[in-house]
Design an enzyme around this catalytic site. Structure first.
Site, PDB file in Angstrom:
ATOM      1  CB  CYS A 167      -0.986  -0.060   1.153  1.00 31.12           C
ATOM      2  SG  CYS A 167      -2.404   0.969   0.847  1.00 31.12           S
TER       3      CYS A 167
ATOM      4  CG  HIS B 255      -3.068  -3.503   3.945  1.00 35.30           C
ATOM      5  ND1 HIS B 255      -2.042  -2.952   4.670  1.00 35.30           N
ATOM      6  CD2 HIS B 255      -3.674  -2.468   3.330  1.00 35.30           C
ATOM      7  CE1 HIS B 255      -2.027  -1.643   4.524  1.00 35.30           C
ATOM      8  NE2 HIS B 255      -3.020  -1.316   3.711  1.00 35.30           N
TER       9      HIS B 255
ATOM     10  CD  GLU C  27      -0.461  -5.961   6.155  1.00 36.32           C
ATOM     11  OE1 GLU C  27      -0.252  -6.383   4.991  1.00 36.32           O
ATOM     12  OE2 GLU C  27      -0.774  -4.782   6.402  1.00 36.32           O
TER      13      GLU C  27
HETATM   14  N1  GLN Z   1      -3.630   6.407   1.204  1.00 35.69           N
HETATM   15  C1  GLN Z   1      -2.340   6.137   1.777  1.00 35.69           C
HETATM   16  C2  GLN Z   1      -1.257   6.969   1.092  1.00 35.69           C
HETATM   17  O1  GLN Z   1      -1.529   7.605   0.117  1.00 35.69           O
HETATM   18  C3  GLN Z   1      -2.022   4.667   1.683  1.00 35.69           C
HETATM   19  C4  GLN Z   1      -3.003   3.869   2.506  1.00 35.69           C
HETATM   20  C5  GLN Z   1      -2.454   2.591   3.079  1.00 35.69           C
HETATM   21  O2  GLN Z   1      -1.258   2.361   3.161  1.00 35.69           O
HETATM   22  N2  GLN Z   1      -3.349   1.739   3.529  1.00 35.69           N
HETATM   23  O3  GLN Z   1      -0.146   6.997   1.527  1.00 35.69           O
END
Ligand code: GLN
Length: 177
Positions: free
Chosen positions: A62, A155, A157
């Site tokens: 992410c 994610h 995990e």
């Molecule tokens: N929206 C976050 C970002 O732009 C990422 C979200 C996440 O890691 N779950 O950094």
């Protein structure tokens, strides 16, 4: 913790010196802009780039994927070690958080899909040929690999399926002979 459950020794990396102690690195989710600020004073980011280019295994999820991407929309600095373009928070408010089925490449074996938890996830909008797609959600690549860098916009995990972490550990072993 997913990696500990698989028998790996895990420690936190907060400074450039901490990075010397690890053979592979997880860059987790969170808020990519805040993570960038935290990495600045220590020059941790510089060292991550150096080690990644030298073949360290990296698992980014992410916000971690946003940090590694070569270009980010809206524009934000990044480490640019992964040849993908991303758009932050690209799935909009309605799917701000969602659980979706990720189609996996055949190398993962059975089952051919995995649950993906997407939390304000970035969208991979472009990639170079060096980036292999290992998982997709509809038309979007959501799990990719370039050399020893593994990147998931979801994610892994947060669910019980450990196949992404298992692959990461195999990549790490290969890196360290
Ligand atoms: N929206 C976050 C970002 O732009 C990422 C979200 C996440 O890691 N779950 O950094």
């Amino acid at each position: 913790m997913a990696l500990r459950d698989l028998g790996a020794e895990v420690r936190a990396v907060r400074t450039a010196v901490d990075l010397d102690d690890v053979r592979a690195l997880v860059i987790p989710g969170g808020e990519s802009s805040a993570m960038l600020r935290l990495m600045k004073p220590e020059n941790l980011s510089h060292k991550i780039v150096e080690r990644t280019r030298a073949g360290m295994a990296v698992l980014a999820t992410c916000a971690g994927v946003i940090l590694l991407a070569q270009t980010v929309v809206p524009t934000q600095p990044s480490l640019a070690v992964l040849a993908i373009d991303v758009e932050r928070n690209a799935y909009g408010r309605q799917v701000c958080s969602t659980i979706a089925e990720v189609d996996l490449s055949p190398d993962f074996g059975d089952p051919p899909r995995m649950e993906g938890v997407f939390i304000r996830a970035p969208r991979i909008t472009g990639r170079e040929a060096s980036v292999e797609v290992l998982g997709s959600w509809g038309n979007d690549a959501v799990l990719v690999r370039q050399d020893r860098v593994l990147a998931a916009t979801f994610h892994p995990e947060l669910t019980g399926d450990r196949r992404v972490h298992e692959l990461f550990l195999r990549i790490g072993e290969e890196a360290n002979g």
